[in-house]
Write a protein that holds these residues in place. Sequence first.
Motif, PDB file in Angstrom:
ATOM      1  N   VAL A  12      65.642   7.162  70.483  1.00 56.87           N
ATOM      2  CA  VAL A  12      65.432   6.990  70.975  1.00 56.87           C
ATOM      3  C   VAL A  12      63.351   6.224  71.569  1.00 56.87           C
ATOM      4  CG1 VAL A  12      64.089   9.196  71.809  1.00 56.87           C
ATOM      5  CG2 VAL A  12      66.444   9.230  71.144  1.00 56.87           C
ATOM      6  N   LYS A  13      62.507   5.925  70.501  1.00 58.05           N
ATOM      7  CA  LYS A  13      61.901   5.560  70.515  1.00 58.05           C
ATOM      8  C   LYS A  13      61.779   4.453  70.552  1.00 58.05           C
ATOM      9  CE  LYS A  13      59.638   8.138  66.162  1.00 58.05           C
ATOM     10  NZ  LYS A  13      59.485   7.497  64.852  1.00 58.05           N
ATOM     11  N   LYS A  14      62.808   3.514  71.026  1.00 58.39           N
ATOM     12  CA  LYS A  14      62.664   2.366  70.750  1.00 58.39           C
ATOM     13  C   LYS A  14      62.852   2.008  72.532  1.00 58.39           C
ATOM     14  CE  LYS A  14      65.988  -1.910  70.229  1.00 58.39           C
ATOM     15  NZ  LYS A  14      66.778  -2.812  70.136  1.00 58.39           N
ATOM     16  N   ASP A  17      59.531   3.227  74.363  1.00 52.62           N
ATOM     17  CA  ASP A  17      58.466   2.788  73.739  1.00 52.62           C
ATOM     18  C   ASP A  17      58.538   1.047  75.377  1.00 52.62           C
ATOM     19  OD1 ASP A  17      57.139   3.699  72.256  1.00 52.62           O
ATOM     20  OD2 ASP A  17      57.914   2.193  70.152  1.00 52.62           O
ATOM     21  N   ALA A  18      60.331   1.003  75.556  1.00 56.93           N
ATOM     22  CA  ALA A  18      60.365   0.149  76.510  1.00 56.93           C
ATOM     23  C   ALA A  18      60.421   0.805  77.812  1.00 56.93           C
ATOM     24  CB  ALA A  18      62.531  -0.443  76.202  1.00 56.93           C
ATOM     25  N   ASP A  19      60.764   1.422  78.085  1.00 56.62           N
ATOM     26  CA  ASP A  19      60.419   2.010  78.700  1.00 56.62           C
ATOM     27  C   ASP A  19      59.070   2.771  79.557  1.00 56.62           C
ATOM     28  OD1 ASP A  19      63.179   1.915  79.606  1.00 56.62           O
ATOM     29  OD2 ASP A  19      63.609   4.289  79.493  1.00 56.62           O
ATOM     30  N   GLY A  20      58.373   2.456  78.582  1.00 59.69           N
ATOM     31  CA  GLY A  20      56.409   2.919  78.808  1.00 59.69           C
ATOM     32  C   GLY A  20      56.530   4.241  78.899  1.00 59.69           C
ATOM     33  N   LEU A  55      69.870  13.805  74.249  1.00 57.13           N
ATOM     34  CA  LEU A  55      69.224  12.665  74.459  1.00 57.13           C
ATOM     35  C   LEU A  55      69.677  11.231  74.338  1.00 57.13           C
ATOM     36  CD1 LEU A  55      66.957  13.644  71.000  1.00 57.13           C
ATOM     37  CD2 LEU A  55      65.617  13.089  73.046  1.00 57.13           C
ATOM     38  N   LEU A  56      71.381  11.414  73.738  1.00 52.97           N
ATOM     39  CA  LEU A  56      72.639  10.276  73.548  1.00 52.97           C
ATOM     40  C   LEU A  56      72.818  10.371  75.453  1.00 52.97           C
ATOM     41  CD1 LEU A  56      74.447  11.653  70.473  1.00 52.97           C
ATOM     42  CD2 LEU A  56      73.705   9.912  70.545  1.00 52.97           C
ATOM     43  N   GLN A  57      72.607  11.371  76.113  1.00 58.44           N
ATOM     44  CA  GLN A  57      73.174  10.739  77.368  1.00 58.44           C
ATOM     45  C   GLN A  57      71.513   9.703  78.417  1.00 58.44           C
ATOM     46  OE1 GLN A  57      74.044  14.645  79.003  1.00 58.44           O
ATOM     47  NE2 GLN A  57      75.960  13.832  79.333  1.00 58.44           N
ATOM     48  N   TRP A  58      70.399  10.184  77.482  1.00 58.75           N
ATOM     49  CA  TRP A  58      70.334   9.839  78.324  1.00 58.75           C
ATOM     50  C   TRP A  58      69.911   7.908  77.230  1.00 58.75           C
ATOM     51  CZ3 TRP A  58      64.979   7.670  75.682  1.00 58.75           C
ATOM     52  CH2 TRP A  58      64.036   7.682  76.330  1.00 58.75           C
ATOM     53  N   LEU A  59      69.781   8.178  76.200  1.00 59.53           N
ATOM     54  CA  LEU A  59      69.952   7.104  75.920  1.00 59.53           C
ATOM     55  C   LEU A  59      70.575   5.612  76.725  1.00 59.53           C
ATOM     56  CD1 LEU A  59      69.442   7.512  72.337  1.00 59.53           C
ATOM     57  CD2 LEU A  59      68.054   5.981  73.191  1.00 59.53           C
ATOM     58  N   GLY A  60      72.000   6.477  77.091  1.00 62.00           N
ATOM     59  CA  GLY A  60      73.071   5.300  77.786  1.00 62.00           C
ATOM     60  C   GLY A  60      73.519   4.310  76.631  1.00 62.00           C
TER      61      GLY A  60
END
Length: 311
Positions: A12-14, A17-20, A55-60
């Motif tokens: 989630v943190k990764k 951060d990648a998405d800003g 959170l898992l769904q958001w991570l894709g």
Amino acid sequence: MLSFEEKLVQAVKKKRDADGLSIRALSTAVGVSFSTLARIERGEGQPDNNSKIRLLQWLGPYADEAGLSFDKVAFVHFRAGRNVQSGTVRMLLQAADCLRQSLGRTSAAGDESDIAAYDAVTLSKEELEETAERFRADLGLDKDSPLDSLRLEVEGIAVVPLSKSNCIDMRIVKQLRGSASGEWSAMSVPLDLENDRWAVLLNDSHTVERQRVTVLEEYWHILLGHKLTKISKVAEAFGRTYDAIEEHDAYYLAAASLLPKAAIFEAVAQNLSSAQIAGNFGTSSELVEYRIKRLGLWREYTGKQIKLTPG
């Protein structure tokens, strides 16, 4: 070796951060509170199963890369507390299987292709009130007529009170009406792939007043074409998604259908109490007060005086 939860937090943190994205922006995107996400990222707590699924769904794809996975088990409309226990969800899924088998569908509860991908569209307050007024007009009800939604028939929807089901295991019935009764109110199960036929399992251990608003809320989820709740399994426990916008609209419409706007304005003008209004319409006082507040009448209802001081 990292635990599932630790890998989830890292992923989630990764991605955040990648998405800003800020934590607050992530909170809006996934429907998990800011304070909960902040605690999780600080390592001060772990997400519950429902939060894990969001959170898992958001991570894709990020979830797969991080070695995280979850099983999509079923798709239903689900009226329950946000943090309903995994065991209760498991029992309701068994009940859903029973309803599908006894009422006309023997396949699994659907898959991702059954559900159109779209963002929830909220209705304005004016649109919700107009929709409820049309609904009552179609039933031939005037503003002073109570609506007994437990006598309502909607094409393609069968309401099954839990105690009257002839197929659900009695041990499950006993638990869903007993120790788990406070965790859920209703569950709507699609009976065909087109989502034209439904069964609504109703928790009839609740008061009649609560059942009236619950069953109407389920009707509105179906009549508005709301997307189905996803029930999923993570690390041997069950959880679900939750769409606050669609839950709000369905509940608002249920309340407005039972307590028409014109009648509430008139009752407040006559200084009727919430208990008196509830008695007239067969609802709870809590629902009446919800309507009064949403219609902006709380000051008038409580009799708060206002005035301008001399200049």
